[in-house]
Write a protein that holds these residues in place. Structure first.
Motif, short mmCIF file in Angstrom:
data_model
loop_
_atom_site.label_atom_id
_atom_site.label_comp_id
_atom_site.label_asym_id
_atom_site.label_seq_id
_atom_site.Cartn_x
_atom_site.Cartn_y
_atom_site.Cartn_z
N UNK A 21 0.06 -4.63 -4.99
CA UNK A 21 0.67 -3.39 -4.48
C UNK A 21 -0.40 -2.34 -4.20
N UNK A 22 -1.31 -2.16 -5.14
CA UNK A 22 -2.37 -1.16 -4.98
C UNK A 22 -3.22 -1.47 -3.75
N UNK A 23 -3.62 -2.72 -3.61
CA UNK A 23 -4.44 -3.11 -2.46
C UNK A 23 -3.66 -2.97 -1.16
N UNK A 24 -2.40 -3.41 -1.17
CA UNK A 24 -1.59 -3.35 0.04
C UNK A 24 -1.36 -1.94 0.53
N UNK A 25 -1.04 -1.03 -0.38
CA UNK A 25 -0.81 0.37 -0.01
C UNK A 25 -2.11 1.00 0.48
N UNK A 26 -3.20 0.72 -0.20
CA UNK A 26 -4.50 1.26 0.20
C UNK A 26 -4.88 0.77 1.59
N UNK A 31 -5.38 1.45 7.53
CA UNK A 31 -5.05 0.93 8.86
C UNK A 31 -4.26 1.94 9.70
N UNK A 32 -3.23 2.54 9.12
CA UNK A 32 -2.33 3.41 9.87
C UNK A 32 -2.88 4.82 10.03
N UNK A 33 -3.44 5.37 8.95
CA UNK A 33 -3.88 6.77 8.98
C UNK A 33 -5.39 6.95 8.92
N UNK A 34 -6.13 5.83 8.92
CA UNK A 34 -7.59 5.87 8.85
C UNK A 34 -8.09 6.61 7.60
N UNK A 35 -7.39 6.39 6.48
CA UNK A 35 -7.77 7.02 5.21
C UNK A 35 -8.83 6.18 4.50
N UNK A 36 -9.75 6.85 3.87
CA UNK A 36 -10.82 6.20 3.12
C UNK A 36 -10.26 5.57 1.84
#
Length: 68
Positions: A21-26, A31-36
Protein backbone atom coordinates in the motif's frame (compact mmCIF):
# COMPACT_ATOMS: atom_id res chain seq x y z
CA UNK A 1 4.98 17.17 0.65
CA UNK A 2 1.95 14.86 0.38
CA UNK A 3 0.54 13.15 3.44
CA UNK A 4 -1.79 10.19 2.91
CA UNK A 5 -3.65 8.51 5.78
CA UNK A 6 -5.07 5.06 5.07
CA UNK A 7 -7.49 3.65 7.61
CA UNK A 8 -8.37 -0.05 7.58
CA UNK A 9 -10.19 -2.29 9.98
CA UNK A 10 -7.91 -4.35 12.19
CA UNK A 11 -8.41 -7.68 10.49
CA UNK A 12 -4.97 -9.10 9.92
CA UNK A 13 -3.44 -6.75 7.37
CA UNK A 14 0.06 -8.12 6.94
CA UNK A 15 3.34 -6.23 6.98
CA UNK A 16 3.78 -7.09 3.28
CA UNK A 17 0.32 -5.74 2.43
CA UNK A 18 1.08 -2.50 4.27
CA UNK A 19 4.38 -2.16 2.41
CA UNK A 20 2.56 -2.68 -0.88
CA UNK A 21 0.00 0.00 0.00
CA UNK A 22 2.75 2.45 0.95
CA UNK A 23 4.68 1.81 -2.26
CA UNK A 24 1.56 1.89 -4.43
CA UNK A 25 0.30 5.20 -3.03
CA UNK A 26 3.77 6.74 -3.25
CA UNK A 27 4.18 5.58 -6.86
CA UNK A 28 0.71 6.87 -7.77
CA UNK A 29 1.44 10.33 -6.37
CA UNK A 30 4.73 10.42 -8.25
CA UNK A 31 3.11 9.33 -11.52
CA UNK A 32 -0.04 11.49 -11.37
CA UNK A 33 1.15 14.59 -9.52
CA UNK A 34 4.94 14.37 -10.05
CA UNK A 35 5.48 14.29 -6.27
CA UNK A 36 8.88 13.38 -4.88
CA UNK A 37 8.72 9.96 -3.20
CA UNK A 38 11.25 11.14 -0.61
CA UNK A 39 8.85 13.78 0.66
CA UNK A 40 5.70 11.66 0.50
CA UNK A 41 4.34 10.39 3.79
CA UNK A 42 1.93 7.45 4.05
CA UNK A 43 0.43 6.43 7.40
CA UNK A 44 -1.70 3.33 7.89
CA UNK A 45 -4.04 3.24 10.89
CA UNK A 46 -5.71 0.01 11.91
CA UNK A 47 -9.08 0.59 13.55
CA UNK A 48 -10.87 -1.93 15.75
CA UNK A 49 -14.13 -3.17 14.23
CA UNK A 50 -16.12 -1.79 17.15
CA UNK A 51 -14.66 1.67 16.44
CA UNK A 52 -15.72 1.72 12.78
CA UNK A 53 -19.32 2.37 11.79
CA UNK A 54 -21.36 1.90 8.65
CA UNK A 55 -25.00 2.83 8.25
CA UNK A 56 -25.25 3.93 11.86
CA UNK A 57 -23.95 0.64 13.24
CA UNK A 58 -20.60 -0.69 14.41
CA UNK A 59 -19.12 -2.97 11.73
CA UNK A 60 -19.83 -6.25 13.58
CA UNK A 61 -23.53 -5.37 13.87
CA UNK A 62 -23.68 -4.14 10.28
CA UNK A 63 -22.12 -7.38 9.02
CA UNK A 64 -24.47 -9.45 11.18
CA UNK A 65 -27.42 -7.78 9.48
CA UNK A 66 -25.92 -8.64 6.09
CA UNK A 67 -25.37 -12.23 7.17
CA UNK A 68 -21.59 -12.04 6.96
Amino acid sequence: MPYVNIKVTNEGVTRDQKAELIKGVTDLLQHVLDKDPFTTFVVIDEVELEDWGIGGLPVPEYRAQLGK
